[in-house]
Structures are given as structure tokens and as C-alpha cells.
Write a protein that holds these residues in place. Structure first.
Motif, PDB file in Angstrom:
ATOM      1  N   PRO A   8      40.677  31.031  37.511  1.00  0.00           N
ATOM      2  CA  PRO A   8      39.373  30.598  38.009  1.00  0.00           C
ATOM      3  C   PRO A   8      38.731  31.696  38.867  1.00  0.00           C
ATOM      4  N   ASP A   9      37.415  31.715  38.886  1.00  0.00           N
ATOM      5  CA  ASP A   9      36.708  32.647  39.758  1.00  0.00           C
ATOM      6  C   ASP A   9      36.899  32.195  41.195  1.00  0.00           C
ATOM      7  N   ARG A  10      37.273  33.137  42.056  1.00  0.00           N
ATOM      8  CA  ARG A  10      37.500  32.827  43.457  1.00  0.00           C
ATOM      9  C   ARG A  10      36.693  33.769  44.317  1.00  0.00           C
ATOM     10  N   ALA A  69      32.362  33.129  43.485  1.00  0.00           N
ATOM     11  CA  ALA A  69      32.355  32.339  42.252  1.00  0.00           C
ATOM     12  C   ALA A  69      30.955  31.832  41.925  1.00  0.00           C
TER      13      ALA A  69
END
Length: 131
Positions: free
Chosen positions: A33-35, A59
Motif C-alpha cells: 500500500p502507498d504510505r 498516499a
């Protein structure tokens, strides 16, 4: 001949228990996931502190929540709207040279903690009299 039939029967019954282990070992590449990725510094001034935060990756656009604590009590709060990576600055007040800490939260999750001063720690336990 009877022995051969018995061996084929046992082999036929055990055959479903054999599984090929080399087929499903490569499940494919998992996507992470984009963090939000950020770093920062906290510098003291005469009657305050300056926080410089560098956002390297985010994100989605949102707020950086900055919570300034004196000891364990919430002292001030600030929010910074971030749409893209960059450097941001926030100023906070200090009453004395005590222990202060800045918590940076993204979507109510702590991401970074910066500190100024020395925390008040309890004294170490006393040694037993026989030592």
C-alpha cells in the motif's frame, strides 16, 4: 499375482495424497500500500521551537496533525494541509526548558515523534541492604 494386485490397490489409494509442491510456490508479486513517508527536525528558539518536516511520499492529500506536548499534557495543536511532497515548517511555544515532544499524525496514526529536553524519569530503585 495376488501380491501385484494388492500393491496396485495400495498405490491407487495413496495416489490422491501426492501433491506437487513446485507448482504454487510463486504466488506473484504482492503490491504494497502507498504510505506516507516523512522526516523532520525540531530546533529550539528563545521562547519556542521550530519543527521542519520533509514529506517524501504521501498516499493521498490530507492533513498532518501536529500535537505539541509538555510532559504528558497536550499543550498546542496545529494542522498542515499536504497535497504533494515538500518541506513544511511549524512554530510552537515553550514555557520553560522542560521536556516537550511533537507527535506527527496522519489519519490519526502516529508517524513521527520529535523531542526537546530531558524526560522526567523516576529514580532507579534502591539497592537491597545486603549488596
Amino acid at each position: 499375482m495376488n501380491y501385484l494386485r494388492w500393491l496396485l490397490l495400495v498405490g491407487w489409494l495413496l495416489l490422491p495424497g501426492c501433491r506437487y509442491t513446485f507448482l504454487p510456490l510463486d504466488p506473484g508479486r504482492a503490491t504494497l500500500p502507498d504510505r506516507t513517508s516523512l522526516s523532520g527536525t525540531l530546533e529550539t528558539t528563545e521562547r519556542g521551537a521550530v519543527a521542519r518536516l520533509t514529506v517524501r511520499r504521501i498516499a493521498e492529500p490530507g492533513y498532518l496533525e501536529l500535537r505539541w506536548y509538555k510532559g504528558d499534557q497536550l499543550f498546542q495543536e496545529r494542522s498542515i494541509w499536504v497535497e504533494q511532497p515538500g518541506t513544511f515548517e511549524a512554530r510552537f511555544e515553550r514555557l520553560d526548558d522542560g521536556y516537550y515532544r511533537l507527535m506527527v499524525l496522519v489519519q490519526n496514526s502516529p508517524v513521527l515523534q520529535l523531542e526537546v529536553g530531558t524526560p522526567l524519569l523516576p529514580p532507579p530503585p534502591a539497592l537491597p541492604p545486603d549488596s
